[in-house]
Design a protein around this motif. Structure first.
Motif, mmCIF file in Angstrom:
data_model
loop_
_atom_site.group_PDB
_atom_site.id
_atom_site.type_symbol
_atom_site.label_atom_id
_atom_site.label_comp_id
_atom_site.label_asym_id
_atom_site.label_seq_id
_atom_site.Cartn_x
_atom_site.Cartn_y
_atom_site.Cartn_z
ATOM 1 N N GLU A 245 0.828 -1.194 0.000
ATOM 2 C CA GLU A 245 0.000 0.000 0.000
ATOM 3 C C GLU A 245 0.872 1.258 0.000
ATOM 4 O O GLU A 245 1.885 1.320 0.692
ATOM 5 C CB GLU A 245 -0.916 0.021 1.230
ATOM 6 C CG GLU A 245 -1.997 -1.036 1.227
ATOM 7 C CD GLU A 245 -3.058 -0.781 0.162
ATOM 8 O OE1 GLU A 245 -3.340 0.410 -0.121
ATOM 9 O OE2 GLU A 245 -3.596 -1.759 -0.397
ATOM 10 N N MET A 246 0.440 2.270 -0.776
ATOM 11 C CA MET A 246 1.154 3.543 -0.852
ATOM 12 C C MET A 246 0.273 4.642 -0.259
ATOM 13 O O MET A 246 -0.903 4.758 -0.598
ATOM 14 C CB MET A 246 1.489 3.878 -2.301
ATOM 15 C CG MET A 246 2.144 5.229 -2.490
ATOM 16 S SD MET A 246 3.854 5.238 -1.946
ATOM 17 C CE MET A 246 4.634 4.530 -3.386
ATOM 18 N N LEU A 247 0.863 5.442 0.636
ATOM 19 C CA LEU A 247 0.111 6.502 1.280
ATOM 20 C C LEU A 247 0.952 7.780 1.326
ATOM 21 O O LEU A 247 2.143 7.744 1.649
ATOM 22 C CB LEU A 247 -0.285 6.095 2.709
ATOM 23 C CG LEU A 247 -1.166 7.086 3.474
ATOM 24 C CD1 LEU A 247 -2.530 7.222 2.802
ATOM 25 C CD2 LEU A 247 -1.329 6.643 4.927
ATOM 26 N N PHE A 248 0.335 8.920 1.012
ATOM 27 C CA PHE A 248 0.993 10.224 1.060
ATOM 28 C C PHE A 248 0.426 11.022 2.229
ATOM 29 O O PHE A 248 -0.803 11.102 2.384
ATOM 30 C CB PHE A 248 0.757 11.000 -0.243
ATOM 31 C CG PHE A 248 1.321 10.333 -1.458
ATOM 32 C CD1 PHE A 248 2.584 10.664 -1.923
ATOM 33 C CD2 PHE A 248 0.582 9.373 -2.151
ATOM 34 C CE1 PHE A 248 3.116 10.058 -3.046
ATOM 35 C CE2 PHE A 248 1.100 8.760 -3.274
ATOM 36 C CZ PHE A 248 2.371 9.105 -3.721
ATOM 37 N N THR A 249 1.307 11.618 3.015
ATOM 38 C CA THR A 249 0.883 12.496 4.113
ATOM 39 C C THR A 249 1.407 13.897 3.825
ATOM 40 O O THR A 249 2.623 14.095 3.688
ATOM 41 C CB THR A 249 1.409 12.002 5.461
ATOM 42 O OG1 THR A 249 0.958 10.660 5.690
ATOM 43 C CG2 THR A 249 0.909 12.899 6.599
ATOM 44 N N TYR A 250 0.510 14.871 3.753
ATOM 45 C CA TYR A 250 0.874 16.245 3.432
ATOM 46 C C TYR A 250 0.638 17.145 4.638
ATOM 47 O O TYR A 250 -0.346 16.990 5.358
ATOM 48 C CB TYR A 250 0.042 16.752 2.250
ATOM 49 C CG TYR A 250 0.220 15.947 0.985
ATOM 50 C CD1 TYR A 250 1.332 16.129 0.167
ATOM 51 C CD2 TYR A 250 -0.725 14.990 0.614
ATOM 52 C CE1 TYR A 250 1.505 15.391 -0.997
ATOM 53 C CE2 TYR A 250 -0.560 14.245 -0.539
ATOM 54 C CZ TYR A 250 0.552 14.440 -1.344
ATOM 55 O OH TYR A 250 0.727 13.701 -2.483
ATOM 56 N N THR A 251 1.560 18.086 4.823
ATOM 57 C CA THR A 251 1.382 19.116 5.850
ATOM 58 C C THR A 251 1.250 20.458 5.145
ATOM 59 O O THR A 251 2.099 20.823 4.323
ATOM 60 C CB THR A 251 2.565 19.148 6.832
ATOM 61 O OG1 THR A 251 2.766 17.836 7.377
ATOM 62 C CG2 THR A 251 2.300 20.115 7.973
ATOM 63 N N LEU A 252 0.176 21.184 5.467
ATOM 64 C CA LEU A 252 -0.136 22.437 4.788
ATOM 65 C C LEU A 252 -0.314 23.563 5.799
ATOM 66 O O LEU A 252 -0.684 23.332 6.946
ATOM 67 C CB LEU A 252 -1.421 22.321 3.968
ATOM 68 C CG LEU A 252 -1.565 21.191 2.951
ATOM 69 C CD1 LEU A 252 -2.204 19.973 3.590
ATOM 70 C CD2 LEU A 252 -2.409 21.655 1.758
ATOM 71 N N SER A 253 -0.077 24.767 5.335
ATOM 72 C CA SER A 253 -0.331 25.951 6.146
ATOM 73 C C SER A 253 -0.467 27.147 5.204
ATOM 74 O O SER A 253 -0.150 27.048 4.013
ATOM 75 C CB SER A 253 0.813 26.189 7.147
ATOM 76 O OG SER A 253 0.507 27.265 8.021
#
Length: 426
Positions: A245-253
């Protein structure tokens, strides 16, 4: 060698992997992009692979998604470790973006041309390293005061330059070449994230509010979206591949909240840099610093602030060896405080800096040593010494004159002359 990890993922790597078990990749502002890959390697190939054979070799991770190929990581092998269990072998590979090449050699040099902008300096550093740079800030902001790179890598120094603008640098992980953005990468508009699948994070020191979102879509740092009624920009991405499984975690501001505090070089505090006076203007001196070598860089007029004060306006002359002193970690506060013995640059390093001498071009001299005070003008001399006492000497005559008494008192007084000694009354 190309290895297909699953129906979507492909890696190109010179290490003869047979299988990828898992991987993580991190990309964030002010850091090199990094990849950690765990896999299997044929036992015989592992035995024939010397420890450093694949160091700095290319490593690439690509994803085919919805008919489009997207590069997730492109860099170099920084380190790897092979472990054996029976007749099987596993390998753990650490990859890093090519900006790492800018982060190896520590350098010392100054940038004294105050007409240069922060972008100009960053571009000059990149060009000398054969790196590519995309500038999104600092094009019009002049440095105003000199900046000094002291025992810093180019990567560390460029991060410091960006911090003066309140910005960060971003490594490139798509081309496999040493390249970076000065300031935020200009990304694309991306679809809104689902409102019910996020975490919120608030940093205590800066009160920066960030959102952490998980997705299966591929986005880049600098891509923007509208979320919770705000325009947010991605400034951190983590990729995880585990159990197929491939998962992307993004942090935004909000981009205005992704502000970098000024970074200082703490190693500059109290540092004294050797140089030669190139020019004297008023109570300021231009100094060609030794750290700049043969490159003429003594353009800025530093204030002359001697530790003994400047009540007699005793300025160093052109060609005088001096020390540029950093009173704090901010090199923009540097002043020239010490003018060294003028008997050759190579001989100054052995001198004790408490032994201070002020000398004019017409041979007037004052020596300020811990145990000696001496004033002299050619062959005329007055010396006050802690142990030896007082000495007055002259190649010509010495006159003592007073309207009232002159008194000499000692255990013994010797008067000696080659011709005569006169005593005159009246």
């Amino acid at each position: 060698m190309e290895l297909r990890i699953n129906q979507y993922l492909v890696t190109n790597i010179e290490i003869p992997l047979s299988k990828v078990i898992g991987l993580t990749a991190k990309w964030e502002v002010n850091e090199h992009g990094c990849l950690r890959l765990k896999g299997e390697i044929p036992y015989e190939a592992a035995l024939k692979s010397p420890n450093q054979l694949f160091l700095k070799s290319p490593i690439e991770l690509k994803m085919n998604w919805q008919g489009e190929e997207k590069v997730l990581f492109n860099g170099l092998v920084k380190n790897y470790e092979i472990t054996f269990e029976g007749r099987s072998a596993q390998i753990c590979v650490e990859g890093i973006t090519a900006t790492w090449k800018l982060d190896i050699e520590r350098k010392k040099r100054s940038f004294q041309d105050t007409e240069m902008t922060y972008a100009d300096i960053s571009k000059e550093i990149a060009v000398k390293q054969g790196a590519n740079i995309i500038i999104t800030c600092g094009n019009s902001m002049k440095i105003l005061k000199p900046l000094i790179q002291y025992m810093e890598t180019d990567w560390e120094f460029v991060k410091r330059i960006a911090s003066h603008l309140g910005k960060s640098v971003i490594s490139d992980l798509l081309t496999g070449k040493p390249a970076f953005w000065l300031g935020m990468r200009q990304g694309i508009e991306i679809p809104i994230f689902y409102k019910n699948s996020y975490e919120m994070m608030i940093e205590l020191e800066s009160s920066q509010q960030s959102y952490i979102v998980k997705s299966k879509e591929v986005y880049q740092i600098g891509d923007k979206t509208v979320f919770q009624g705000k325009t947010l920009v991605i400034y951190k991405r983590i990729i995880e591949f585990d159990r197929g499984e491939m998962l992307f975690t993004y942090t935004l501001s909000e981009e205005s909240a992704i502000r970098q505090n000024v970074i200082y070089n703490e190693d500059l505090t109290g540092r004294e840099l050797y140089g030669i006076v190139e020019q004297v203007v008023g109570e300021n001196v231009a100094v060609q610093l030794e750290i700049d070598g043969d490159e003429k860089n003594g353009a800025y007029l530093y204030p002359w602030r001697p530790e003994t004060g400047n009540m007699m306006y005793a300025m160093p002359e052109k060609g005088s060896p001096v020390l540029l002193t950093m009173p704090s970690y901010d090199e923009r506060e540097a002043v020239v405080k010490v003018c060294l013995h003028r008997d050759g640059a190579e001989n100054n390093y052995g001198k004790h800096y408490q032994n201070r001498i002020m000398q004019t071009s017409d041979s007037a001299k004052i020596k300020l040593y811990p145990c000696i005070l001496e004033m002299s003008k050619k062959e005329n001399k007055l010396v006050l010494e802690d142990e030896a006492g007082i000495y007055i000497g002259s190649g010509k005559k010495i006159e003592i004159e007073a309207k009232e008494k002159v008194r000499l008192k000692a255990e013994r007084i010797d008067l000696k002359a080659s011709d005569e000694i006169k005593g005159i009354i009246g």
